[in-house]
Scaffold this motif. Structure first.
Motif, PDB file in Angstrom:
ATOM      1  N   ARG A  41       0.867  -1.114  -0.063  1.00 19.70           N
ATOM      2  CA  ARG A  41      -0.137  -0.089   0.008  1.00 19.70           C
ATOM      3  C   ARG A  41       0.996   1.154  -0.047  1.00 19.70           C
ATOM      4  N   THR A  42       1.938   1.249   0.450  1.00 23.05           N
ATOM      5  CA  THR A  42       2.759   2.424   0.740  1.00 23.05           C
ATOM      6  C   THR A  42       3.732   2.504  -0.150  1.00 23.05           C
ATOM      7  N   SER A  43       4.082   1.485  -0.961  1.00 29.04           N
ATOM      8  CA  SER A  43       5.193   1.514  -2.085  1.00 29.04           C
ATOM      9  C   SER A  43       4.814   1.233  -3.501  1.00 29.04           C
ATOM     10  N   CYS A  44       3.430   0.868  -3.695  1.00 26.99           N
ATOM     11  CA  CYS A  44       3.247   0.497  -5.268  1.00 26.99           C
ATOM     12  C   CYS A  44       2.051   1.229  -5.823  1.00 26.99           C
ATOM     13  N   ASP A  45       2.294   1.716  -7.072  1.00 26.94           N
ATOM     14  CA  ASP A  45       1.452   2.718  -7.630  1.00 26.94           C
ATOM     15  C   ASP A  45       0.045   1.951  -8.185  1.00 26.94           C
ATOM     16  N   PHE A  46       0.361   0.486  -8.098  1.00 28.55           N
ATOM     17  CA  PHE A  46      -0.809  -0.243  -8.839  1.00 28.55           C
ATOM     18  C   PHE A  46      -1.812  -0.815  -7.475  1.00 28.55           C
ATOM     19  N   GLN A  93      -0.180  -5.477 -13.044  1.00 27.49           N
ATOM     20  CA  GLN A  93       0.404  -4.315 -13.627  1.00 27.49           C
ATOM     21  C   GLN A  93       0.563  -4.316 -15.248  1.00 27.49           C
ATOM     22  N   ASP A  99      -4.107   0.518  -5.645  1.00 26.33           N
ATOM     23  CA  ASP A  99      -5.528   0.694  -5.681  1.00 26.33           C
ATOM     24  C   ASP A  99      -6.311  -0.395  -6.116  1.00 26.33           C
TER      25      ASP A  99
END
Length: 386
Positions: free
Chosen positions: A333-338, A370, A340
């Motif tokens: 949750r804190t590191s990945c743009d995907f 991704q 959501d």
């Protein structure tokens, strides 16, 4: 949507994982009559069969977890080839669930290679309302790694089983393992699956899982190209069966558009209790069943003959691998743009690739989550600039 921090282990668990399963996987047998080269099951040559007492204990547990007003729990018969049990034994395992099924509290599904299906199997599956999923990897050349223990191709036997389903009028879905070969031939794969007459298509890009660790997984570029071609094929075939992965992305985009995305973001992971043939219960990933590791006590959360599912799930937050998975979700949750979209994805892939559940990105993430999003974005961009 950010999840509020908490120091309460049970509250932390419930922040991410539902307290009631939407599906329960049952392993009626460890044995499979095929010996596919990419299979993840370590015990597929061993003929362990589930006693009726185990199925009855699961039925009692599901009775405690459901009521007639809620959605049915899916009972998924999987993690071996269920039909190798034979019709009589399989019917005995289904019997404890009959009153629940009649009340609309359970819905059966079976994942099968279809090689054993005939009219008599169709009769049994229809009587018990069992939804059928068939594992088939496309036309003959792409299905070549589905072989029996003598190395003989299973393709014709699979088609014969599918033919029996079609002649009987029993609907079925298909799931295909996408190899490096079929990754570059999605149109041939999808055309063949559509011609089989299935109602939906699932595409599992080959990954590191269980004992299947020897094959190279696709790189991101190849996976993006695959999904872009799948999207194009689907766009030009509006009457074709829906592709599971495209449907999931479509649901996310529709919820984003109509303002209901918080429902997607608030949705919790299913604990997916998997009950093995001897009654042991594994959580989070059916692929962890029968995996041996002293570090995680073979992923056992309990045994259904000694504890009901409600009690096993109530203590799930105490399991080491479960708490590691929660940390892994926080890390994603804190590191990945995907995040959501994928919501942290699959627990089993983390372990089989990294040996821990706290890891974040996996080959599954790249090739199925991704790559699909990137392909959809690229396809949309091309459409709007054309």
């Amino acid at each position: 949507m950010a999840c509020p921090p908490t120091s309460d282990p049970r509250a932390r668990y419930l922040r991410w994982i539902s307290d009631r399963p939407r599906q329960v996987v049952l392993q009626p047998t460890t044995f499979c009559n095929l010996d596919c080269s990419y299979c993840y099951l370590p015990g597929r040559a061993v003929k362990n069969a589930m006693p009726v007492e185990v199925a009855a204990a699961v039925a009692r547990s599901v009775t405690e977890l459901t009521d007639a007003s809620g959605p049915p729990v899916r009972i998924i018969w999987h993690a071996g080839e269920p039909l190798t049990l034979g019709r009589v034994r399989f019917a005995e395992l289904l019997a404890p669930f009959e009153s629940l099924r009649a009340e609309g509290r359970v819905q059966h599904a079976v994942q099968t290679n279809a090689t054993l299906i005939d009219d008599r199997w169709c009769d049994l599956l229809a009587v018990h309302g069992v939804r059928v999923g068939v594992s088939v990897d496309g036309p003959r050349v792409l299905n070549a790694r589905r072989v029996d223990r003598a190395g003989r191709a299973a393709f014709d036997r699979i088609l014969r089983g599918i033919g029996a389903l079609r002649e009987y009028g029993l609907p079925f879905s298909v799931i295909s393992v996408v190899s490096r070969e079929s990754l570059h031939a999605p149109e041939a794969l999808l055309d063949h699956l559509t011609a089989l007459g299935c109602r939906s298509i699932g595409l599992n890009i080959e990954e590191y899982e269980g004992v299947n660790t020897g094959r190279a997984v696709p790189d991101l570029g190849d996976a993006v190209d695959f999904w872009a071609r799948v999207l194009t094929w689907s766009h030009h075939r509006p009457d074709a069966p829906p592709v599971r992965e495209l449907d999931r992305l479509g649901s996310y985009l529709r919820m984003t558009r109509d303002g209901t995305r918080p429902q997607w973001e608030d949705a919790r992971h299913d604990p997916i209790p998997t009950v093995t043939a001897n009654g042991d219960v594994v959580l989070l990933s059916p692929e962890l069943a029968d995996t041996r590791t002293s570090a995680y006590d073979d992923f056992r959360a309990g045994n259904i003959l000694r504890q009901p599912l409600a009690a096993i799930l109530a203590d799930a937050h105490r399991l080491r691998y479960v708490t590691e998975f929660l940390t892994g979700l926080d890390n994603c949750r804190t590191s990945c743009d995907f995040f959501d979209f994928c919501r942290g994805s699959q627990a089993g892939n983390r372990y089989f690739e990294h040996g821990t559940f706290t890891a974040t990105e996996t080959a599954y993430c790249r090739s199925t989550e991704q790559a699909l999003v990137i392909a959809a974005a690229d396809t949309t961009r091309k459409d709007t600039t054309a």
